[in-house]
Scaffold this active site. Structure first.
Site, PDB file in Angstrom:
ATOM      1  N   THR A   2       0.822  -1.212   0.000  1.00 47.59           N
ATOM      2  CA  THR A   2       0.000   0.000   0.000  1.00 47.59           C
ATOM      3  C   THR A   2       0.854   1.259   0.000  1.00 47.59           C
ATOM      4  O   THR A   2       2.009   1.240   0.473  1.00 47.59           O
ATOM      5  CB  THR A   2      -0.904   0.012   1.252  1.00 47.59           C
ATOM      6  N   ASP A   3       0.287   2.351  -0.481  1.00 46.20           N
ATOM      7  CA  ASP A   3       0.987   3.637  -0.411  1.00 46.20           C
ATOM      8  C   ASP A   3       1.030   4.190   1.008  1.00 46.20           C
ATOM      9  O   ASP A   3       1.803   5.117   1.294  1.00 46.20           O
ATOM     10  CB  ASP A   3       0.353   4.660  -1.359  1.00 46.20           C
ATOM     11  N   GLU A   4       0.252   3.621   1.913  1.00 43.19           N
ATOM     12  CA  GLU A   4       0.206   4.148   3.278  1.00 43.19           C
ATOM     13  C   GLU A   4       1.512   3.965   4.024  1.00 43.19           C
ATOM     14  O   GLU A   4       1.747   4.626   5.050  1.00 43.19           O
ATOM     15  CB  GLU A   4      -0.954   3.517   4.051  1.00 43.19           C
TER      16      GLU A   4
ATOM     17  N   TYR B  24      -1.829  -0.387  11.017  1.00 45.18           N
ATOM     18  CA  TYR B  24      -1.949  -1.072   9.721  1.00 45.18           C
ATOM     19  C   TYR B  24      -0.758  -0.774   8.826  1.00 45.18           C
ATOM     20  O   TYR B  24      -0.086  -1.684   8.333  1.00 45.18           O
ATOM     21  CB  TYR B  24      -3.240  -0.664   9.023  1.00 45.18           C
TER      22      TYR B  24
ATOM     23  N   LYS C  51       2.281  -3.257   7.363  1.00 43.82           N
ATOM     24  CA  LYS C  51       2.579  -3.454   5.944  1.00 43.82           C
ATOM     25  C   LYS C  51       4.015  -3.027   5.625  1.00 43.82           C
ATOM     26  O   LYS C  51       4.698  -3.663   4.805  1.00 43.82           O
ATOM     27  CB  LYS C  51       1.587  -2.682   5.080  1.00 43.82           C
TER      28      LYS C  51
END
Length: 355
Positions: A132-134, A158, A162
């Site tokens: 994810t870009d997060e 989260y 990741k």
């Protein structure tokens, strides 16, 4: 054959359906079937010998070892993850267990399997990790978009989990030579998305005349990627990506959350008018969530330059397809929006005054 983990979830099931429709290569699908995994997503594959479904956990090393030994996949595409920021705030342990520990166990079994392959098969094998870009953190209004070399700065349990799994994948390539690929995508939307996420939540609440909860001032910005485009990008990376590399996948659609919700309302006004008035009357600003990243933006020029991929959908075409899909698939929605979903809404939104 390829092994897809988490292939009954939102993105994973779209990937499996598109893969079998477009390529026809058999898929071994391993999914734990937590609340967000749903075999109804794959109902059209019932009886299809190209799709082998196994319920199980990527952290179950004995199971993963057996599946790899018996089916001998040429690639692993890892979608399996806990993936909702709000849930990670309420209960981070599940995210650590699946996203970090589970990824570690999967990598260990993949490494052992890959090392035992004949030379030609070993050269062709790939482990593609979907992220994810997060992991990159939050951008200011004038900051350039995330690139593949943006330093990691996760701000939620989260995204931290990741980020940890991304680092493990990188380490297994550099330490052991495992032929890995990593993709970091922006916010996905489209069919089969569990309705805890923004777009399906807004569609379902609006149709039912319920409040549309908007965190904070509604000006948090995300880049939006139609799930079908994400699937074609992953296929391109799996087929032609350079081993050991990371590819950012974005939709070139930066928009604030409030604009997304108002667009959904406008489409519902057109496709499913409410006698009580415009759906935007249901907009309800609620307390922001802790650590809410202000802006994400993806620079997807690397995948375009190296692999020739660009999204086929604009936001206007993708969101229209998405709203129509939810309106046309009432049975799926009713089955998904059951006890677990209602419990989550109560837990997350009641204190914010939006239930």
């Amino acid at each position: 054959m390829i092994l897809v983990t988490g292939g009954a979830g939102f993105i994973g099931s779209n990937f499996v359906l598109d893969w079998l429709r477009d390529l026809g290569e058999p898929v071994l699908n391993l999914d734990k079937l937590t609340y967000a995994g749903n075999l109804e997503n794959l109902a059209s594959l019932k009886g299809d010998p190209r799709h082998i479904f196994v319920q199980g956990d990527i952290g179950d090393r004995a199971l993963v070892e057996r599946l790899l030994r018996e089916h001998r996949p040429r690639a692993i595409v890892n979608f399996a993850a806990e993936s909702h920021v709000d849930r990670s705030i309420h209960g981070p342990e599940d995210f650590i267990q699946t996203n970090v520990v589970g990824s570690f166990h999967l990598l260990e079994e993949a490494r052992g399997y890959w090392q035992g392959l004949p030379e030609r098969e070993r050269l062709d094998f790939r482990f593609l990790h979907v992220s994810t870009d997060e992991v990159y953190g939050s951008l200011g209004p004038g900051d350039p978009p995330f690139t593949e070399t943006t330093p990691y700065a996760p701000n939620s349990p989260y995204s931290a989990s990741k980020a940890a799994s991304d680092h493990l994948v990188r380490a297994y390539h550099h330490t052991y030579g495992l032929p890995t690929l990593t993709t970091n995508c922006s916010n996905n939307y489209g069919p089969y998305q569990f309705p805890e996420k923004l777009i399906p939540l807004m569609i379902l609440n609006a149709v039912q005349g319920k409040p549309l909860p908007i965190y904070g001032d509604g000006l948090n910005v995300r880049d939006w990627l139609y799930v079908g485009d994400h699937c074609t990008a992953i296929r391109a990376v799996l087929a032609r990506g350079r081993v050991g590399q990371t590819y950012n996948i974005g939709g070139w659609n930066e928009k604030p959350n409030i604009e997304i919700v108002k667009t959904v309302c406008d489409l519902l006004d057109e496709l499913r008018p409410d006698p009580a008035g415009p759906h935007a009357r249901l907009l309800t600003y609620v307390q922001d969530r802790p650590g809410h990243d202000r802006r994400y933006a993806i620079d997807a020029r690397k995948i375009e330059r190296e692999l020739g991929w660009r999204p086929a959908e604009t936001f206007d075409t993708g969101i229209r397809k998405t709203v129509r899909w939810y309106l046309d698939n009432v049975a799926w929605v009713e089955h998904v929006a059951s006890g677990e979903y209602r419990h989550w809404l109560e837990q997350n939104y009641k204190a914010r005054g939006a239930v």
